[in-house]
Enzyme design. Structure first.
Site, short mmCIF file in Angstrom:
data_model
loop_
_atom_site.label_atom_id
_atom_site.label_comp_id
_atom_site.label_asym_id
_atom_site.label_seq_id
_atom_site.Cartn_x
_atom_site.Cartn_y
_atom_site.Cartn_z
N GLY A 268 71.08 -107.35 -12.97
CA GLY A 268 69.68 -107.12 -13.30
C GLY A 268 68.73 -108.19 -12.84
O GLY A 268 67.51 -107.98 -12.85
N SER B 54 75.39 -111.02 -11.36
CA SER B 54 74.27 -110.97 -10.42
C SER B 54 74.79 -110.82 -9.00
O SER B 54 75.43 -111.72 -8.46
CB SER B 54 73.42 -112.24 -10.55
OG SER B 54 72.87 -112.34 -11.84
N GLY B 55 74.51 -109.68 -8.39
CA GLY B 55 74.94 -109.45 -7.01
C GLY B 55 73.77 -109.46 -6.06
O GLY B 55 73.73 -110.21 -5.08
N ARG B 56 72.77 -108.63 -6.36
CA ARG B 56 71.58 -108.56 -5.52
C ARG B 56 70.94 -109.93 -5.35
O ARG B 56 70.54 -110.32 -4.25
CB ARG B 56 70.59 -107.58 -6.17
CG ARG B 56 69.36 -107.23 -5.34
CD ARG B 56 68.39 -106.41 -6.16
NE ARG B 56 68.99 -105.19 -6.65
CZ ARG B 56 68.95 -104.01 -6.02
NH1 ARG B 56 68.31 -103.93 -4.87
NH2 ARG B 56 69.51 -102.94 -6.55
N CYS C 4 68.61 -88.26 15.74
CA CYS C 4 67.92 -86.98 15.94
C CYS C 4 67.58 -86.38 14.58
O CYS C 4 68.05 -85.30 14.22
CB CYS C 4 68.81 -86.02 16.74
SG CYS C 4 69.29 -86.67 18.34
N ASP C 5 66.78 -87.09 13.82
CA ASP C 5 66.45 -86.66 12.47
C ASP C 5 65.03 -87.11 12.16
O ASP C 5 64.68 -88.26 12.41
CB ASP C 5 67.44 -87.29 11.48
CG ASP C 5 67.42 -86.60 10.12
OD1 ASP C 5 66.34 -86.56 9.51
OD2 ASP C 5 68.48 -86.13 9.67
N TYR D 84 74.09 -104.18 -0.72
CA TYR D 84 74.24 -102.71 -0.72
C TYR D 84 74.10 -102.04 0.65
O TYR D 84 74.77 -101.03 0.90
CB TYR D 84 73.25 -102.05 -1.70
CG TYR D 84 73.50 -102.41 -3.13
CD1 TYR D 84 74.63 -101.94 -3.80
CD2 TYR D 84 72.65 -103.27 -3.82
CE1 TYR D 84 74.88 -102.28 -5.12
CE2 TYR D 84 72.89 -103.63 -5.13
CZ TYR D 84 74.01 -103.13 -5.78
OH TYR D 84 74.27 -103.48 -7.08
#
Length: 723
Positions: free
Chosen positions: A343, A393-395, A545-546, A589
């Protein structure tokens, strides 16, 4: 009938509120703080442009502090030790990119872009900053236990990232959190080289095999805690622990009542995906007591959600969880650790706002202080010994350490506003009466300076001409002329849309999936030429191609990005200067979530550490991105067989008059299978993912140069054992 020239001349005097000229959109560095400047502010500046102006324009001092800045050369500099970085230790990002992408003959590594650049020193500094913040909070509040964090490997499972975190965090007893069986195997292996006190927290849904692995980890003397996400998992833990003769350490995840709004708060609250209700917690306690295992319950875990916006919300959740912790002790559990989950937020846009999903209104120090204070107050009130504090805490740990660098290869041109060669009068003779009436009204409104009315009649004229074209009564030349006429009018009154599409050598779906999936914004800016005034605005269109393969939303609420014109031809196959862009704060991520849309694989990756020397850095590892053959294999194709089929086809149909025709075709096919799927210039990459050691090499900084020179390279052929 008024001539077109008269119409445009009458409209040249731009009305107030319509002018969108580039000059004067950015204030001087002395007159405005970076955190409060919009990319489209109307403040005035002097004609001279400096790196300081670019720093304000792109908010670098807001989201980039303390790791990124604009140097005097107009390039992005990396400050590997944050605020403690000395001037000679700054790393010029452009020099790193050139070292990675230049041909080996020129002293580079021959890697192809896009490129992820990892800065190990930044990763270490983030760990140290988190530990320092909690250590200070513990000491300043006379808290009677310590802090030791864990890194949730789901944020970025890259081998070098996880190994660096274990190595750098060993002094702090820093551990790992796993949420699946492969992540658990990875964490077990890595923690064999970590601190024996480091926690191995096992989260996520679990089956018998997962729980067996976790209990084997305890047999291997790893400090493993099995966190119950579902009540049914307890029965498996009890049964398997008896079979393996292992006394487990058990944690449980509590569903708190508190919930924060927004996308990242969806996993919190009573309706959250994970965790146990109070009723379920009481049943778990009763069952453990029945089996004589209540002493095994030692950890309480909770998670409010990622990107917690304020410390007030954080403290409220921590107080609720702390009360549950104290109640578990009252019920007889031998509680030792409170795990506050993740968080800790990232300020992606530098606004330091509590009302934004991409910003937070607090520092790491504020976060740590709020957590320690909340736990201490509840435990003191209940007369409970202070628990060890753990966070996931990762982010906040990995976001800053990597930069995604990619190249803009071309840009769309503005619509032409030249007069048709066959003349205006001939065009008008082809129009219907209604269209002619629109033209007369447009001209009259322009003469009267009624600019809003001009826009209405211009749109009506264009739509009538489109209908005529569909009916076959108006030629393509006439339709193009009408488009040019309307564009001239729009430019003359200052409302023309001059936003261009910059085509970038990248796949949004592969490298920035959170932008496409959940609208997550990241800072994206040029990494060089920041001593020049941007002359254009653009959106970024990728190679896929999107229609979703574009970036048209940027920090600061902008729908376009200030960019520079291409030097020379500006094409990937031309001789123009290269234009590099960087996406920052994307270390969490994005790599794990990226797919293979259009079969574009991941970027090349290099790892960089600060070293004293002429360039202030050393490349310690280099991993070329997946080849075309690699990504085909991911989708169950067999590139070896495909190559043999095409080679036999070449032998059958190659021009017999061409010397070595089939061999030349086969050689070209081999290079295509072995090269990355992204666009390349006229020179082939000298290092491809088809090389040995799974397309990568690793060495320490002292032996890097010699190791890089010994990597086997074969640009010409791809040998297969058979079809």
């Amino acid at each position: 009938m008024p001539a077109l020239a008269c119409c445009i001349e009458a409209a040249v005097a731009s009305p107030p509120g319509y002018t969108v000229a580039w000059d004067g959109i950015v204030p001087t560095p002395e007159s405005s703080a970076a955190s409060g400047v919009s990319l489209s502010t109307n403040s005035t500046i002097t004609n001279a442009w400096s790196p300081a102006h670019s720093s304000i324009l792109y908010r670098v001092d807001g989201w980039g502090a303390p790791y990124f800045t604009v140097n005097s050369s107009g390039n992005i500099s990396v400050l590997p030790y944050g605020a403690d970085t000395l001037p000679h230790q700054e790393i010029d990002l452009l020099k790193v990119v050139k070292k990675a992408s230049d041909p080996k003959a020129s002293g580079g590594l021959g890697l192809q872009l896009p490129l992820i650049v990892r800065f190990s020193d930044v990763l270490k500094n983030r760990l140290e900053s988190l530990q320092s913040a909690f250590s200070f909070a513990v000491q300043s509040q006379a808290y009677e236990a310590h802090y030791q964090g864990v890194y949730p490997v789901k944020c970025n499972q890259d081998r070098f990232v996880v190994e660096d975190i274990v190595k750098f965090g060993s002094l702090f007893r820093f551990g790992l959190e796993a949420g699946s069986k492969p992540e658990l195997l990875m964490a077990m292996s890595c923690l064999c080289k970590g601190s024996p006190e480091a926690l191995l927290v096992c989260n996520g849904f679990k089956d018998t095999e997962y729980i067996s692995l976790a209990l084997v980890a305890r047999k291997l003397h790893l400090n493993t805690v099995i966190v119950l996400e579902q009540e049914e998992e307890l029965d498996i833990v009890i049964n398997v622990s008896r079979q393996l003769c292992v006394r487990p350490v058990i944690g449980l995840r509590s569903k708190l009542r508190i919930k924060h709004s927004g996308h990242f708060g969806s996993t919190s609250g009573e309706k959250g995906k994970f965790g146990l209700t109070t009723t379920q917690i009481l049943r778990v306690v009763k069952k453990l007591e029945h089996h004589g295992m209540l002493d095994c319950l030692q950890l309480l875990h909770f998670h409010i959600g990622s990107q917690i916006p304020s410390t007030a919300l954080l403290a409220d959740g921590v107080r609720e969880a702390s009360q549950i912790y104290c109640e578990l002790i009252r019920l007889g559990a031998c509680m030792k650790v409170i795990d506050i989950g993740g968080g800790l937020g990232i300020d992606y846009d530098g606004s330091k706002s509590q009302d934004s999903e991409i910003s937070v209104g607090y520092s790491i120090e504020d976060y740590a202080y709020a957590v320690v204070r909340a736990i201490k107050s509840v435990c003191d009130r209940n007369g409970v010994k202070h628990p060890v504090i753990c966070s996931e805490s990762g982010r906040a740990i990995v976001s800053h350490h990597s930069v995604l660098v990619f190249q803009a290869v071309s840009a769309s041109s503005y619509a032409s506003s030249e007069m048709p060669s066959f003349g205006l009068q001939y065009l008008l003779e082809q129009l219907t009466e209604d269209a002619l009436a629109d033209y007369r009204n447009l001209s009259a409104a322009a003469i009267r300076h009624e600019y809003d009315t001009c826009l209405v009649y211009a749109e009506q004229l264009k739509q009538r001409c489109v209908q005529q074209f569909k009916e076959g009564s108006l030629g393509m030349e006439h339709l193009a002329a009408v488009d040019g006429l309307c564009e001239m009018m729009s430019k003359a009154i200052g409302v023309s849309d001059n936003v261009r599409s910059y085509h970038v050598n990248l796949s949004v779906f592969t490298s920035i999936p959170d932008f496409w999936g959940i609208g997550q914004l990241f800072p994206i800016i040029p990494i060089h030429r920041l001593d020049e005034r941007p002359a254009s605005r653009g959106i970024l269109s990728d190679l896929t191609c999107d229609s979703d393969g574009k970036i048209d939303k940027f920090i600061g609420g902008e729908s376009s990005l200030p960019l520079h014109e291409f030097e020379g031809s500006g094409s990937v196959n031309g001789n123009g200067g290269k234009y590099y862009l960087g996406m920052f704060l994307g270390g969490a991520y994005e790599e794990a979530l990226g797919g293979v849309h259009n079969l574009f694989g991941g970027p090349s990756v290099i790892q960089v550490m600060q070293r004293d020397g002429p360039h202030s850095f050393a490349v310690t590892s280099a991993i070329p991105g997946p080849s075309c053959g690699d990504v085909l294999r991911m989708m169950q194709h067999e590139p070896e067989v495909m190559f043999e089929i095409l080679k036999h086809r070449a032998e059958e149909f190659a021009d017999n008059g061409e010397a070595n025709g089939s061999m030349s075709i086969a050689s070209g096919l081999a290079r295509s299978f072995n090269n990355m799927p992204y666009l390349v210039g006229s020179a082939s990459c000298s290092l491809t993912a088809a090389n040995g050691n799974n397309g990568s090499f690793y060495c320490n900084e002292d032996s890097f140069s010699s190791a890089a020179d010994t990597v086997a390279v074969d640009d010409e052929r791809w040998s297969y054992s058979g079809a």
